[in-house]
Design a protein around this motif. Sequence first.
Motif, mmCIF file in Angstrom:
data_model
loop_
_atom_site.group_PDB
_atom_site.id
_atom_site.type_symbol
_atom_site.label_atom_id
_atom_site.label_comp_id
_atom_site.label_asym_id
_atom_site.label_seq_id
_atom_site.Cartn_x
_atom_site.Cartn_y
_atom_site.Cartn_z
ATOM 1 N N GLY A 35 51.000 -60.616 54.828
ATOM 2 C CA GLY A 35 50.939 -62.067 54.879
ATOM 3 C C GLY A 35 50.563 -62.603 56.242
ATOM 4 N N PHE A 36 50.605 -61.739 57.268
ATOM 5 C CA PHE A 36 50.298 -62.171 58.638
ATOM 6 C C PHE A 36 48.881 -61.832 59.069
ATOM 7 C CE2 PHE A 36 54.807 -62.431 60.687
ATOM 8 C CZ PHE A 36 54.969 -63.672 60.101
ATOM 9 N N GLY A 37 48.105 -61.173 58.214
ATOM 10 C CA GLY A 37 46.725 -60.871 58.557
ATOM 11 C C GLY A 37 46.595 -59.849 59.663
ATOM 12 N N GLY A 38 47.349 -58.776 59.573
ATOM 13 C CA GLY A 38 47.305 -57.751 60.603
ATOM 14 C C GLY A 38 46.041 -56.915 60.551
ATOM 15 N N ALA A 39 45.872 -56.089 61.582
ATOM 16 C CA ALA A 39 44.718 -55.191 61.640
ATOM 17 C C ALA A 39 44.826 -54.140 60.540
ATOM 18 C CB ALA A 39 44.665 -54.507 63.005
ATOM 19 N N GLU A 40 43.703 -53.526 60.212
ATOM 20 C CA GLU A 40 43.701 -52.464 59.202
ATOM 21 C C GLU A 40 44.681 -51.373 59.619
ATOM 22 O OE1 GLU A 40 40.625 -48.995 57.873
ATOM 23 O OE2 GLU A 40 39.891 -51.060 57.708
ATOM 24 N N PRO A 41 45.628 -51.017 58.756
ATOM 25 C CA PRO A 41 46.650 -50.041 59.155
ATOM 26 C C PRO A 41 46.089 -48.621 59.219
ATOM 27 C CG PRO A 41 46.914 -50.595 56.853
ATOM 28 C CD PRO A 41 45.832 -51.495 57.381
ATOM 29 N N GLN A 42 46.676 -47.846 60.092
ATOM 30 C CA GLN A 42 46.315 -46.430 60.164
ATOM 31 C C GLN A 42 47.099 -45.664 59.108
ATOM 32 O OE1 GLN A 42 46.226 -44.630 64.081
ATOM 33 N NE2 GLN A 42 47.051 -42.703 63.252
ATOM 34 N N VAL A 43 46.426 -44.803 58.373
ATOM 35 C CA VAL A 43 47.073 -43.981 57.365
ATOM 36 C C VAL A 43 47.656 -42.746 58.041
ATOM 37 C CG1 VAL A 43 46.786 -42.671 55.231
ATOM 38 C CG2 VAL A 43 45.518 -44.813 55.564
ATOM 39 N N SER A 44 48.963 -42.557 57.927
ATOM 40 C CA SER A 44 49.639 -41.393 58.498
ATOM 41 C C SER A 44 49.855 -40.341 57.417
ATOM 42 C CB SER A 44 50.983 -41.794 59.104
ATOM 43 O OG SER A 44 50.802 -42.762 60.121
ATOM 44 N N ALA A 45 50.050 -39.099 57.824
ATOM 45 C CA ALA A 45 50.204 -38.018 56.847
ATOM 46 C C ALA A 45 51.141 -36.952 57.386
ATOM 47 C CB ALA A 45 48.848 -37.395 56.512
ATOM 48 N N THR A 46 51.821 -36.280 56.469
ATOM 49 C CA THR A 46 52.650 -35.127 56.817
ATOM 50 C C THR A 46 52.712 -34.210 55.613
ATOM 51 O OG1 THR A 46 54.748 -34.456 57.839
ATOM 52 C CG2 THR A 46 54.889 -36.040 56.052
#
Length: 403
Positions: free
Chosen positions: A304-315
């Motif tokens: 809802g805040f219009g953030g930057a494209e998130p980074q996809v994390s993995a494990t």
Amino acid sequence: MDLSEGFGERLLGQLLDRAHEMPAHLLAPLVAEECARIGGRDVSIYLHDYEQLMLAPLPGRGLVVGEVLPIDGSSAGEAFLSQRVVEERMADGVRMYLPLLDGSDEVGVMVLTLESVEDDDRRLLGRLAGLVADMLVTKGSYTDEFFKVRRLGKPLSVAAEIQWSLLPPLSMSTPQVSLAGVLEPAHEIAGDSLDYALNDNILHLAVIDAMGHELNAAVLATVAIGAYRHARRADIGLAALYAFMDRAVDAMFGPDQFVTAQMLRLDVETGQLQWVNAGHPAPLLIRGHRVIERLESPTTLPVGFGGAEPQVSATQLVKGDRVMFYTDGLTEERRIGGHQFGERRMVSVIERTGPLTEGVNQMARMLSRSLMAERGGFTSDDATLFLVEWHGGRADHLAIPDF
């Protein structure tokens, strides 16, 4: 091949044949009659309450409507928690407690007494209980009676009414993955919510915490979960999924309201876990009953805040690993003296609770109870925990008939 109808098929077939048109209130007398056909008496059906503390008797013609039973410390509760049949020897027969499982979602317990019990009785009654559970879920879609039983006379807030109608079953188990969750306070839950789907070999899951309280938070959560489901079913990636949810919440509520969220995908064959974090507390990785890691990841702004494209994390998970997702209501509650409960104390409770339980269903429930007690029995904010346990392997054998 002999295709003639045997006694067991005829007994179960009557339920199946009549289920399509049978109104919900006739389920009780039909089940009671079916049990009587195999010598069963004093039949009761119990449904668990929203808080997962009690088992409430379902009223109906032909059923014995007993007292409300505690899940802890009762034979019916033991069957419910273990998902196994419990047999209690009595002077006049054997009292049987059969878990009602719709798939792996725990609906409640069916109870009856037989003069004696043989393996054929156990097999037939187990299948009957499974069919009864399926019918309770199906018929529950268009009656209020089952929901009213589960409330134990306690009213739900309008916000909680919305949330419980939105939620998927809070437990699921397959050979490859199990999950279970608890939301508190059950009768007043508003902004916390979750959703999941197992599509082929990918488990999709979202856990959210909508800002605010009461009805506004519930509506905000509803929009967020609706947007999540829409995007998930379009098979878009995790980063694009966040962007879609973000636009939907912003379009509806503007820039002043938001939702923290985590969205993940778990390959249930390989154990590869991917996730994005939108301002939510980091999940905890539990291995061998020890919290070994916080699954930290770069976080973007809340939905809802219009953030930057998130980074996809993995494990990469190891078989038997559990991942616990939670909302900040668990850790930010202030105890007497003004100190927050905190993550460190929560981890201590997790590590004490794990060895005392079997499976994520029991652990989620006991952990919730233990955390509530540690917080002084009080929750001023929504508090949600959700556990996922990865087993790995394949489940193809379940699609192959074994005769």
